[in-house]
Design a protein around this motif. Sequence first.
Motif, short mmCIF file in Angstrom:
data_model
loop_
_atom_site.label_atom_id
_atom_site.label_comp_id
_atom_site.label_asym_id
_atom_site.label_seq_id
_atom_site.Cartn_x
_atom_site.Cartn_y
_atom_site.Cartn_z
N ALA A 57 -34.88 -9.36 -106.21
CA ALA A 57 -33.69 -9.65 -106.17
C ALA A 57 -33.09 -8.73 -105.28
O ALA A 57 -32.16 -9.02 -104.60
CB ALA A 57 -33.10 -9.38 -107.71
N LEU A 58 -33.52 -7.37 -105.22
CA LEU A 58 -33.01 -6.68 -104.38
C LEU A 58 -33.10 -7.24 -102.88
O LEU A 58 -32.32 -7.14 -102.08
CB LEU A 58 -33.60 -5.15 -104.46
CG LEU A 58 -33.43 -4.14 -103.47
CD1 LEU A 58 -31.95 -3.91 -103.58
CD2 LEU A 58 -34.21 -3.01 -103.58
N ALA A 59 -34.44 -7.77 -102.54
CA ALA A 59 -34.46 -8.22 -101.14
C ALA A 59 -33.66 -9.22 -100.60
O ALA A 59 -33.17 -9.41 -99.78
CB ALA A 59 -36.06 -8.50 -101.06
N VAL A 60 -33.55 -9.96 -101.78
CA VAL A 60 -32.76 -11.47 -101.57
C VAL A 60 -31.31 -10.99 -101.41
O VAL A 60 -30.44 -11.46 -100.42
CB VAL A 60 -32.81 -12.43 -102.45
CG1 VAL A 60 -31.80 -13.37 -102.42
CG2 VAL A 60 -34.03 -13.03 -102.50
N LEU A 61 -30.81 -10.02 -102.25
CA LEU A 61 -29.32 -9.68 -102.07
C LEU A 61 -29.12 -8.81 -100.82
O LEU A 61 -27.78 -8.63 -100.32
CB LEU A 61 -28.89 -8.95 -103.25
CG LEU A 61 -28.77 -9.70 -104.53
CD1 LEU A 61 -28.49 -9.00 -105.74
CD2 LEU A 61 -27.56 -10.82 -104.36
N ILE A 62 -30.10 -7.89 -100.41
CA ILE A 62 -29.76 -7.29 -99.12
C ILE A 62 -29.77 -8.21 -98.08
O ILE A 62 -28.89 -8.03 -97.03
CB ILE A 62 -30.93 -5.99 -98.90
CG1 ILE A 62 -30.86 -5.01 -99.89
CG2 ILE A 62 -31.02 -5.75 -97.56
CD1 ILE A 62 -31.87 -4.15 -100.04
N LEU A 63 -30.69 -9.24 -98.05
CA LEU A 63 -30.35 -10.18 -97.03
C LEU A 63 -28.95 -11.18 -96.66
O LEU A 63 -28.25 -11.15 -95.81
CB LEU A 63 -31.41 -11.38 -97.04
CG LEU A 63 -32.93 -10.78 -96.67
CD1 LEU A 63 -33.79 -12.02 -97.03
CD2 LEU A 63 -33.05 -10.28 -95.14
N LEU A 103 -26.81 -3.40 -102.21
CA LEU A 103 -27.84 -2.46 -102.18
C LEU A 103 -27.47 -1.29 -103.09
O LEU A 103 -28.22 -0.66 -103.80
CB LEU A 103 -28.26 -1.92 -100.63
CG LEU A 103 -29.62 -0.77 -100.76
CD1 LEU A 103 -30.81 -1.27 -101.18
CD2 LEU A 103 -29.47 -0.42 -98.99
N PHE A 104 -26.21 -0.91 -102.68
CA PHE A 104 -25.92 0.32 -103.51
C PHE A 104 -25.64 0.18 -104.99
O PHE A 104 -26.20 0.80 -105.93
CB PHE A 104 -24.32 1.01 -103.12
CG PHE A 104 -24.29 1.20 -101.53
CD1 PHE A 104 -25.17 2.20 -101.06
CD2 PHE A 104 -23.62 0.46 -100.37
CE1 PHE A 104 -25.10 2.65 -99.81
CE2 PHE A 104 -23.85 0.89 -99.20
CZ PHE A 104 -24.69 1.83 -98.72
N ILE A 105 -25.30 -1.11 -105.41
CA ILE A 105 -25.00 -1.64 -106.59
C ILE A 105 -26.62 -1.70 -107.23
O ILE A 105 -26.56 -1.09 -108.42
CB ILE A 105 -24.35 -2.90 -106.79
CG1 ILE A 105 -22.78 -2.75 -106.31
CG2 ILE A 105 -24.28 -3.32 -108.42
CD1 ILE A 105 -22.30 -4.09 -106.16
#
Length: 85
Positions: free
Chosen positions: A32-38, A44-46
């Motif tokens: 989820a982190l990788a997808v949301l960063i893209l 990323l902060f959240i």
Amino acid sequence: MLKALDNLYHNVRNTLVWLVVYFALQVVLWVALAVLILIYPQALFILFSVFFVLLAALNVYLALIALKYSLRLKKLKDKLIFKNR
């Protein structure tokens, strides 16, 4: 004596199951982190904030479990030593 060992076995087994669940959830979090960063770089902060809060809660939980097992093992040791005297 056998009931105490049976309880210890079930507690260790349950802890290992929760450890597997933790690692599975960690994989989901990293994806989820990788997808949301893209998609949304400010996510990323959240996500890091949520991750660190969950990690802190997990560390407290695991510390309490370790304390519980150490107290149970001490009680078991005391029972065994007392019976042998």
